[in-house]
Design a protein around this motif. Structure first.
Motif, PDB file in Angstrom:
ATOM      1  N   GLY A   2      32.348 -34.701  69.502  1.00 45.16           N
ATOM      2  CA  GLY A   2      31.462 -35.266  68.407  1.00 45.16           C
ATOM      3  C   GLY A   2      30.109 -35.880  68.397  1.00 45.16           C
ATOM      4  O   GLY A   2      28.616 -35.591  68.049  1.00 45.16           O
ATOM      5  N   ASP A  31      34.174 -32.695  59.976  1.00 46.51           N
ATOM      6  CA  ASP A  31      33.919 -32.982  60.596  1.00 46.51           C
ATOM      7  C   ASP A  31      34.875 -30.869  60.739  1.00 46.51           C
ATOM      8  O   ASP A  31      36.234 -31.386  60.859  1.00 46.51           O
ATOM      9  CB  ASP A  31      34.261 -33.853  61.996  1.00 46.51           C
ATOM     10  CG  ASP A  31      32.961 -34.741  61.831  1.00 46.51           C
ATOM     11  OD1 ASP A  31      31.719 -34.613  61.492  1.00 46.51           O
ATOM     12  OD2 ASP A  31      33.455 -35.272  62.742  1.00 46.51           O
ATOM     13  N   TYR A  86      30.807 -43.207  68.668  1.00 46.77           N
ATOM     14  CA  TYR A  86      31.352 -41.203  67.452  1.00 46.77           C
ATOM     15  C   TYR A  86      33.524 -41.427  67.658  1.00 46.77           C
ATOM     16  O   TYR A  86      34.525 -41.682  65.867  1.00 46.77           O
ATOM     17  CB  TYR A  86      31.259 -40.162  68.361  1.00 46.77           C
ATOM     18  CG  TYR A  86      31.323 -39.425  67.055  1.00 46.77           C
ATOM     19  CD1 TYR A  86      30.241 -38.817  66.347  1.00 46.77           C
ATOM     20  CD2 TYR A  86      32.613 -38.856  66.389  1.00 46.77           C
ATOM     21  CE1 TYR A  86      29.662 -37.256  64.908  1.00 46.77           C
ATOM     22  CE2 TYR A  86      32.267 -37.757  64.945  1.00 46.77           C
ATOM     23  CZ  TYR A  86      31.398 -37.284  64.474  1.00 46.77           C
ATOM     24  OH  TYR A  86      30.235 -36.337  63.315  1.00 46.77           O
TER      25      TYR A  86
END
Length: 169
Positions: A26, A101, A52
């Motif tokens: 991340g 993501d 993260y």
């Protein structure tokens, strides 16, 4: 790069033990985006990996969240983080899966891992009733855009950014 006879990664749900690696990946995502456009994207800090990972940890048990990892020989190579959302009147869209993501460790790219993660995530979002999947990608992230186009995604929105002149404080 692993030898060509290396086994394909296994795609599985993320687990709490994966969080340190997910935090590192991340933070990589944050750094890459900031490098693309430092005025638009936040910079990574020494705390980004931990923060993260902590954030993703809060998402693991959320019922509308899909978080998958690609793993080979006990090593996490990449992950996806997505969710099923209802109507979003700000985005002018109905219910959808949203891919937040997708990131593969640079040492394991160009081996099909991203494609495998994307396909597994799309299947899981569909199984959870998402009628479509939307995502955003950085303008300069051409590799990701090629992956998404090959997977059947089409362009539907363009984000534009302008800095406000003068002192905001």
């Amino acid at each position: 790069m692993p030898p060509s006879d290396a086994p394909a990664p296994t795609i599985r749900p993320a687990a709490p033990a994966d969080l340190p690696v997910l935090g590192r990946l991340g933070a990589l995502l944050v750094r890459v985006h900031h490098d693309f456009d430092p005025l638009r994207f936040i910079p990574a800090t020494p705390e980004t990996e931990r923060l993260y990972a902590g954030f993703l940890g809060t998402q693991l048990q959320e019922p509308n969240v899909v978080m998958l990892v690609a793993e080979r020989d006990g090593e996490v190579l990449g992950y996806t983080y997505a969710g099923v959302e209802g109507n979003d009147y700000m985005a002018l869209r109905g219910p959808a899966g949203v891919l937040y993501d997708i990131v593969v460790d640079p040492a394991h790219r160009a081996q099909g891992t991203g494609r495998m993660l994307l396909e597994a995530t799309l299947a899981e979002l569909a199984a959870r009733g998402a009628p479509r999947v939307v995502l955003s990608t950085a303008e300069r992230n051409e590799n990701a855009q090629r992956l998404f186009a090959r997977a059947g995604f089409r362009r539907t929105m363009i984000e534009m950014t302008r800095e406000v002149e003068g002192d905001a404080g």
